[in-house]
Design an enzyme around this catalytic site. Structure first.
Site, PDB file in Angstrom:
ATOM      1  N   GLU A   1       0.850  -1.211   0.000  1.00  0.00           N
ATOM      2  CA  GLU A   1       0.000   0.000   0.000  1.00  0.00           C
ATOM      3  C   GLU A   1       0.881   1.256   0.000  1.00  0.00           C
ATOM      4  O   GLU A   1       0.667   2.182  -0.784  1.00  0.00           O
ATOM      5  CB  GLU A   1      -0.920  -0.034   1.220  1.00  0.00           C
ATOM      6  CG  GLU A   1      -1.700   1.239   1.482  1.00  0.00           C
ATOM      7  CD  GLU A   1      -1.586   1.699   2.930  1.00  0.00           C
ATOM      8  OE1 GLU A   1      -1.074   2.817   3.158  1.00  0.00           O
ATOM      9  OE2 GLU A   1      -2.008   0.936   3.849  1.00  0.00           O
TER      10      GLU A   1
ATOM     11  N   GLU B   1       6.627   3.944  11.673  1.00  0.00           N
ATOM     12  CA  GLU B   1       5.179   3.770  11.858  1.00  0.00           C
ATOM     13  C   GLU B   1       4.919   2.660  12.888  1.00  0.00           C
ATOM     14  O   GLU B   1       4.087   2.792  13.783  1.00  0.00           O
ATOM     15  CB  GLU B   1       4.516   3.425  10.511  1.00  0.00           C
ATOM     16  CG  GLU B   1       2.995   3.343  10.600  1.00  0.00           C
ATOM     17  CD  GLU B   1       2.318   3.062   9.253  1.00  0.00           C
ATOM     18  OE1 GLU B   1       3.035   2.875   8.242  1.00  0.00           O
ATOM     19  OE2 GLU B   1       1.076   3.034   9.225  1.00  0.00           O
TER      20      GLU B   1
END
Lengths: 436, 429
Positions: free
Chosen positions: B70, B142
């Protein structure tokens, strides 16, 4: 484009926006006073206490069951802060009656409940009900503590507290945990009555109203008389001018480091600009900030994240009323110096006019898109209008968007040169931690 | 283009399946400024072992690769896709869940240009050794961000406790270690398997003209050639009905402990409308028992065992389903104990009829209100579609829901032997 119609009566203001765009009707009450150290914690408790119980619905449970019965109406409250103002908010949304069987009258019922919550809370003797105060004492302590548990929010709160130490703008929205032991039912009730006597009161009504001006007049009459009655002596005491930005100060930036056992470091930079929201150069500040860190095409995202691969998030935002620009990023603590150097370099580039045509036009389009999208969100429409009210200049959405589109490179550079680095805050891991 | 009129919800939904297999749904919302579009593949973090028609063997890919993919889609040969959207005033984003990956934009202008950008970038992968290596640093941060987040940690801790082997127990983003094993060849293989138009849905909602939008999409897709529709086979280890561990614990730099209690559905469930029915009935049961208007919520607040973050959720896909209840608490084990005692009584006595009715009506009202949010609709529509369900049947399902349905669901689902507890405790200074 839709705009609010406003009616006033002294410190009471009703803003209506009739629209059939939504399947819900919305009413937002915003009660504003200057924030101050002695009152910060009691004032922060009030909107939560209002939903602990009223004369007719004497417990939080009774209120919640009442709203559930109104086809899942939402009645919520909270405490907010804009620059040096403390804002108690109550928010009601009710499904549009026409679409649900048996739902006629639910908006009126919701309105009545909301007004009662603010002006007729459950009282024992000369104070709020003891049990309610005890519950909120505990809940509020946990509201304050939970800011610590969210490291992104905590790091920004710490950075702002350091940057604004000694100023009312630096007080925490929720108040202080150490004040909570001292609050009493009587003291809070007195604070409640003073608050109702002094607050500027703004009501926002958005939805498919048959006769919006009649609704506005009715709200104005009902709220002003009920709030005056509930105040200390029925007289109005409100006096506060428009919100001013935090003044710039000279000298070296403040540097603060905290350590906690965390995996990721948080590096936040606070800049003062001194640019007021009402100023003609405010739209240029919005564009300058957008180019710096408002979007994925912006300098911070491109350089800290995409080029240097140092962070997942790296962004900046304008705090509109205080005139601050706030940068935040999450990094591996070992890369702190590199990250800071890249950030400072981006601000310098912006100040020296290193802005491409694409950066300028993408940012302007992006900002306009954000404002136009906010028109689809009733609470956002109210918030943007309200910011203008506090700052002493309400810009219609069209006016603001036109002003953004009219910003030129030299305006951006001029606004960027108002950025003064005030505070560099770093939250790092602890010694002995592998990631420290 | 087919039209589904829904007089109750007051909208018309347009649908067309294109020659390449892409399923397109358009929901005009007159009066709205924005258009919100999602382009979604039926591919998420749980799809870690698979093969397509031609392959001999199943391949198992590193954890976190769907999410990594993604991220990498936003880089094209000519540069950064965010710039293409920015040029047309759109705000773009994407997210990966256990079972889908969704790319989205919202914009108030140039809707047709933005629809084309959305289709084009997701159908044009560009992975190099360099851009894959660069992304590892970003995604590692992240992951670290979520490592420090108590709500994320307590949730993943719960799934690891509930599931023995099913990949739903793995973090969606993988781990800092697992993502090091990702390379461009594996990314291309995942892409070729799961990003065929026949495995995807395009959905748009907002202020646009459906005929023109469908034309743009049709023309765009007709210009491109695709391989034959792959037959995707997903392989899953056999998940036992029992829970893996009754209790999981982690320590973080927090003031307040967290506690989540979860119940696992033991049964697979074919894709279809029953998935949405199951979700809605379970949701009402959980709301009656644990919602803000329940006696228990009020008591636990009064005792200081919970705060207003206390909440519930239920998630159901064809492969797995679980309920979660919990939040912040000073005493996780006392909270878990109180909840179990409450359930024991509820299982014996059944749910309160008045509370059931209140919660059922509330769900209807809340769903109607949520339809005002294009982003809510866009985020949920495709997700349910891949599970064989239609989000817009929510109201009719809730309207025929009975107390007997709810009692049955309570007694089959919220059982001590299907339960696990996950806690996050403050790290000692």
């Amino acid at each position: 484009m839709a705009t609010f119609h406003t009616v006033h009566q002294g410190r009471f203001h009703v803003h209506t926006l009739p629209t059939d765009q939504f399947r819900t009707r919305h009413l937002v009450a915003k009660l504003v006073t200057p924030i101050s150290r002695p009152s910060v914690t009691p004032t922060a408790l009030l909107p939560y206490l209002w939903l602990e119980g009223t004369r007719s619905y004497p417990s939080a449970l009774a209120i919640t069951r009442r709203t559930d019965d109104l086809f899942g109406a939402v009645l919520r409250s909270g405490i907010g802060k804009r620059a040096d103002r403390h804002i108690a908010e109550v928010y009601l949304s009710v499904p549009e009656e026409g679409r649900l069987e048996g739902a006629a009258g639910v908006f009126e019922e919701g309105l009545r409940l909301m007004l009662e919550a603010v002006t007729d809370p459950l009282v024992e003797g000369d104070g709020f009900a003891k049990g309610h105060v005890e519950r909120e004492r505990g809940l509020h302590r946990r509201r304050i503590e939970s800011v610590f548990d969210d490291k992104i929010a905590w790091a920004m709160e710490r950075a702002l507290a350091e940057a604004l130490a000694g100023l009312p703008e630096g007080l925490p929205r929720l108040g202080y945990a150490e004040d909570l032991d001292a609050v009493t039912p009587d003291g809070l009730y007195a604070a409640h009555r003073r608050f109702l006597q002094e607050a500027e009161v703004h009501l926002y009504a958005i939805g498919a109203f048959g006769d919006p001006s009649a609704l506005a007049e009715r709200l104005l009459t009902a709220w002003s008389s009920a709030i005056r009655q509930a105040g200390v002596d029925g007289a109005d005491r409100s006096a506060s001018g428009p919100v001013e930005p935090v003044p710039v100060r000279g000298g070296e930036p403040k540097r603060v480091v905290d350590a906690q056992p965390v995996q990721q470091g948080k590096l936040n930079l606070v800049y003062r600009t001194g640019i007021p929201y009402r100023a003609d150069e405010y739209p240029a500040l919005l564009v300058a900030n957008g180019i710096l860190g408002g979007f994925p095409h912006s300098k911070l995202f491109q350089n800290v994240r995409e080029k240097a691969s140092l962070a997942y998030y790296a962004s900046s935002r304008v705090d509109a009323l205080s005139g601050l620009v706030l940068i935040q990023t999450g990094i591996d603590p070992v890369h702190r110096d590199r990250a800071e150097a890249i950030i400072v370099e981006q601000v310098r580039a912006l100040q020296q006019g290193e802005v491409t045509d694409d950066e300028l036009s993408f940012t302007k389009r992006g900002l306009v898109n954000q404002y136009r999208q906010s028109l689809d969100v009733p609470a956002a429409v109210a918030d943007i209008h309200f910011g203008g009210v506090l700052a002493g200049r309400v810009r219609a959405m069209d006016e603001l968007m036109d002003a953004i589109l009219a910003v030129e490179r030299q305006d951006v550079v001029a606004a960027a040169n108002r950025l003064q680095l005030d505070t560099v805050y770093f939250l790092r891991g602890e010694e002995g931690n592998a990631n420290a | 283009m087919r039209e589904h009129k829904d007089p109750r919800l007051g909208h018309v939904l347009y649908q067309e399946t294109l020659d390449n297999g892409l399923n397109v749904y358009l929901l005009p919302k007159p009066g709205f400024q924005q258009t919100f579009a999602t382009f979604t593949t039926h591919y998420g973090s749980v799809d870690s072992t698979f093969r397509t028609g031609g392959d001999e063997d199943f391949i198992t890919v590193p954890d976190g690769i769907a999410h990594f993919l993604e991220h990498k889609m936003f880089e094209s040969e000519h540069g950064d896709v965010f710039r293409d959207f920015a040029r047309h005033g759109a705000s773009a984003n994407a997210y990966t869940t256990f079972d889908i990956t969704s790319y989205l934009f919202s914009s108030t202008q140039d809707v047709y240009e933005n629809l084309e950008i959305l289709l084009d970038f997701v159908q044009d992968p560009y992975f190099t050794d360099e851009n894959v290596a660069k992304e590892k640093g970003i995604i590692a941060q992240e992951i670290r961000m979520y490592d420090d987040n108590p709500d994320t940690r307590v949730f993943y801790g719960l799934l690891k406790a509930l599931y023995h082997v099913h990949p739903v127990r793995m973090d969606i983003a993988g781990t800092v270690e697992s993502i090091q094993r990702i390379d461009k060849e594996t990314l291309y293989r995942c892409y070729r398997t799961f990003y065929h138009p026949s495995n995807m849905v395009l959905f748009a909602v907002g202020g646009f003209d459906p005929e023109s939008a469908m034309d743009v999409i049709r023309t765009n897709q007709a210009r491109k050639s695709f391989s034959e529709m792959p037959r995707i086979e997903r392989d899953r280890p056999k998940e036992p009905p029992s829970v893996n561990h009754p209790r999981a614990e982690a320590r973080l730099a927090v003031h307040q402990p967290r506690c989540l209690i979860g119940w696992k559905d033991p049964d697979p469930m074919p894709a279809g409308p029953q998935i949405l029915e199951r979700e809605l009935v379970t949701g009402v049961v959980l709301d009656v028992l644990f919602g803000r208007s329940s006696d228990l919520f009020d008591e636990l607040i009064g005792e200081g065992l919970i705060d207003q973050q206390f909440s519930w959720e239920y998630e159901r896909t064809p492969e797995y389903g679980y309920s979660v209840v919990g939040g912040n608490t000073p005493d996780p084990d006392a909270l878990a104990e109180r909840i179990e005692r409450h359930l024991e009584r509820a299982r014996n006595e059944g749910l309160d009829a008045e509370a059931f009715e209140r919660c059922r009506r509330k769900s209807i009202g809340r769903f109607m209100a949520a339809l005002d949010s294009p982003s809510y609709i866009a985020r949920h529509f495709a997700s349910y579609l891949f599970r064989g369900a239609d989000l817009f049947q929510t109201v009719e399902i809730l309207e025929r829901l009975t107390l007997a349905d709810a009692d049955r669901r309570l007694r089959e689902h919220l059982l001590p032997e299907r339960r696990a507890v996950s806690v996050v405790l403050p790290k000692q200074a």
